[in-house]
Design a protein around this motif. Structure first.
Motif, mmCIF file in Angstrom:
data_model
loop_
_atom_site.group_PDB
_atom_site.id
_atom_site.type_symbol
_atom_site.label_atom_id
_atom_site.label_comp_id
_atom_site.label_asym_id
_atom_site.label_seq_id
_atom_site.Cartn_x
_atom_site.Cartn_y
_atom_site.Cartn_z
ATOM 1 N N ALA A 239 11.449 1.543 9.838
ATOM 2 C CA ALA A 239 10.794 0.322 9.215
ATOM 3 C C ALA A 239 9.794 0.980 8.487
ATOM 4 C CB ALA A 239 10.258 -0.493 10.185
ATOM 5 N N GLU A 240 9.981 1.720 7.399
ATOM 6 C CA GLU A 240 9.171 2.583 6.412
ATOM 7 C C GLU A 240 7.836 1.754 6.103
ATOM 8 O OE1 GLU A 240 11.181 4.421 3.432
ATOM 9 O OE2 GLU A 240 12.477 5.676 4.825
ATOM 10 N N ARG A 241 8.053 0.691 5.750
ATOM 11 C CA ARG A 241 6.873 -0.114 5.212
ATOM 12 C C ARG A 241 5.936 -0.754 6.376
ATOM 13 N NH1 ARG A 241 8.085 -4.941 3.658
ATOM 14 N NH2 ARG A 241 6.541 -5.442 1.965
ATOM 15 N N THR A 242 6.461 -0.976 7.517
ATOM 16 C CA THR A 242 5.739 -1.185 8.704
ATOM 17 C C THR A 242 4.720 0.055 9.203
ATOM 18 O OG1 THR A 242 7.265 -2.792 9.355
ATOM 19 C CG2 THR A 242 5.680 -2.090 11.099
ATOM 20 N N GLY A 243 5.564 1.273 9.029
ATOM 21 C CA GLY A 243 4.935 2.372 9.411
ATOM 22 C C GLY A 243 3.834 2.847 8.534
ATOM 23 N N GLU A 244 3.946 2.730 7.183
ATOM 24 C CA GLU A 244 3.137 2.777 6.377
ATOM 25 C C GLU A 244 1.838 2.026 6.234
ATOM 26 O OE1 GLU A 244 2.647 2.413 1.225
ATOM 27 O OE2 GLU A 244 4.545 2.055 2.220
ATOM 28 N N GLY A 245 2.040 0.650 6.618
ATOM 29 C CA GLY A 245 1.045 -0.295 6.773
ATOM 30 C C GLY A 245 0.301 0.050 8.088
ATOM 31 N N ILE A 246 0.767 0.521 9.293
ATOM 32 C CA ILE A 246 0.096 1.083 10.361
ATOM 33 C C ILE A 246 -0.707 2.278 10.168
ATOM 34 C CG2 ILE A 246 0.516 1.965 12.758
ATOM 35 C CD1 ILE A 246 2.889 0.124 12.898
ATOM 36 N N GLN A 247 -0.001 3.433 9.133
ATOM 37 C CA GLN A 247 -0.817 4.601 9.185
ATOM 38 C C GLN A 247 -2.248 4.283 8.369
ATOM 39 O OE1 GLN A 247 1.190 7.100 6.393
ATOM 40 N NE2 GLN A 247 0.193 8.924 7.301
ATOM 41 N N LYS A 248 -1.923 3.402 7.196
ATOM 42 C CA LYS A 248 -3.048 2.812 6.271
ATOM 43 C C LYS A 248 -4.286 2.164 7.196
ATOM 44 C CE LYS A 248 -0.933 2.743 1.823
ATOM 45 N NZ LYS A 248 -1.408 4.010 1.501
ATOM 46 N N LEU A 249 -3.592 1.507 8.015
ATOM 47 C CA LEU A 249 -4.714 0.837 9.164
ATOM 48 C C LEU A 249 -5.425 1.513 10.079
ATOM 49 C CD1 LEU A 249 -5.953 -2.080 10.004
ATOM 50 C CD2 LEU A 249 -4.016 -2.173 11.720
ATOM 51 N N GLY A 250 -4.673 2.599 10.284
ATOM 52 C CA GLY A 250 -5.371 3.616 11.283
ATOM 53 C C GLY A 250 -6.253 4.522 10.533
ATOM 54 N N ASP A 251 -6.230 4.715 9.192
ATOM 55 C CA ASP A 251 -7.214 5.365 8.209
ATOM 56 C C ASP A 251 -8.391 4.825 8.096
ATOM 57 O OD1 ASP A 251 -5.277 7.585 7.950
ATOM 58 O OD2 ASP A 251 -4.253 7.066 6.208
ATOM 59 N N MET A 252 -8.307 3.226 7.972
ATOM 60 C CA MET A 252 -9.342 2.617 7.750
ATOM 61 C C MET A 252 -10.015 2.575 8.902
ATOM 62 S SD MET A 252 -7.551 -0.851 5.871
ATOM 63 C CE MET A 252 -9.066 -1.627 5.703
#
Length: 401
Positions: A239-252
């Motif tokens: 689930a690449e899109r989900t992983g990308e979203g989680i990664q961006k949320l972590g950066d925030m």
């Protein structure tokens, strides 16, 4: 009162009666002076009461509304009170009419010059870093200008050239030796107090902002661990899109915890946070073809520093009020720098949320909070323009970094 004064004068100043040919004429003159004195006393008391009420009103009004215009009124009120107290002393001492004229004209001129110096000249003087000698010449010039109406009024009331010259001999030393240093001292004292107050307000604003953000940082280590777990799970399930979203949320979240509490941060890091937020919103709204989100952000931002979290509230506001999953919506965010100036524009559609929408009651950080922070952190170095119509909302912000 007039009767008592007149009878007292017939005994205490009986030797004046010999100056009149007729005793009745003498009594008439004495009683006329007695009633004139009582009339002056009544006028003085009435003037004192009115002036006291005026000063009290100004002081109370100043406590309610802080502002330079109100402070001018207070200063003028105290100046008039000083003049009136002196007038009472001169009248009670039976001073000649010419002395009263001189006191009135010189003091009123001093009040005008003081107000001019404190509120009109000295702010520019300090801002441009001029020397005290320039201020001295400016007050001397103002005193020369004030001497013109003083001379004319003196000639109209006293009709004596010599007396006009005497008043001017008192006028210039008074303005240069008393008014000039007094206005300088008052302005410097108020400027120091204003700087201290601004500093305290700035620190208080930072403390309030930091407290608001810290209150949302509940158990951050647990949240980071949970996000890492979800990110790993998303990668395992492709689930690449989900992983990308989680990664961006972590950066925030990392930005909120570590960099948001600093006084100034790199503009690049603040823009990274902004782009992560927009990316998450795009992820949320990607299934709707009627939503257009356009971003134009400069890649070369040099090494500018900016106070954190000044830009994101405008974008949050745009997504909160500008996106509807049922209606066509658009958001455009533009950010660029030129020399040392930041130009930031946000343009979005407006959709009124239904009453049952939980987001309707949430205000987030809020535009009013950002306005206050801008006023505290960038006084005189920013411009914020907000325009709103029935269907669109637009903000334009410039900051000298």
């Amino acid at each position: 009162m007039g009767l008592v004064i007149s009878i007292c004068k017939t005994y205490t100043e009986a030797y004046f009666l010999l100056e009149y040919d007729d005793i009745q004429d003498a009594y008439n003159r004495v009683f006329f002076k007695g009633f004139s004195s009582s009339l002056w006393i009544i006028i003085a008391i009435a003037g004192y009461v009115l002036l006291k009420e005026f000063v009290t009103y100004l002081v109370e009004d100043q406590r309610k509304i802080e502002g330079s215009q109100n402070q001018i009124k207070v200063d003028i009120g105290f100046g008039l009170a000083f003049w009136f107290v002196g007038l009472l002393l001169w009248v009670s001492a039976n001073a000649p009419f010419e002395i009263i004229i001189m006191w009135t004209l010189v003091i009123l001129a001093g009040i005008c010059i003081t107000v001019y110096a404190i509120y009109f000249y000295l702010p520019t003087h300090y801002k441009k870093g001029r020397k005290f000698r320039r201020y001295l010449f400016q007050i001397l010039f103002a005193a020369i200008l004030a001497a013109i109406p003083i001379s004319l009024i003196t000639l109209m009331m006293a009709r004596d050239d010599e007396f006009a010259a005497i008043i001017l001999c008192f006028h210039f030393p008074t303005q240069l030796l008393i008014t000039l240093p007094l206005a300088w001292y008052i302005y410097k004292s108020r400027l120091t107090n204003s700087n201290v107050l601004t500093s305290l307000r700035t620190e208080l604003g930072k403390s309030d902002a930091s407290l608001s953000f810290l209150q949302s940082q509940i158990n951050p280590h647990f949240l980071f661990n949970a996000l890492n777990t979800l990110y790993g799970t998303a990668l395992q399930e492709n689930a690449e899109r989900t992983g990308e979203g989680i990664q961006k949320l972590g950066d925030m979240m990392r930005f909120m915890l570590h960099e948001n509490v600093q006084e100034k941060i790199s503009l690049t890091r603040d823009v990274d946070y902004l782009e992560n937020y927009i990316a998450l919103q795009k992820l949320r709204t990607s299934r709707s073809g009627d939503i257009v989100i356009d971003t134009q952000i400069d890649e070369q931002l040099n090494n500018f520093q900016i106070a954190p979290m000044l830009l994101i509230p405008f974008v949050e506001n745009a997504f909160k009020h500008g996106i509807s999953l049922q209606q066509p919506s658009h958001i455009k965010v533009t950010l660029q720098t030129k020399e040392n100036t930041l130009y930031f524009d946000v343009h979005n559609s407006i959709h009124i949320k239904p009453d049952n929408d939980p987001e309707k009651l949430k205000s987030g950080i809020g535009l009013e909070n950002v306005k206050q922070r801008l006023a505290l952190l960038y006084p005189g170095k920013h411009e914020l323009i907000i325009r709103e119509s029935a269907k669109e909302f637009f903000i334009h912000l410039t900051i000298q970094l």
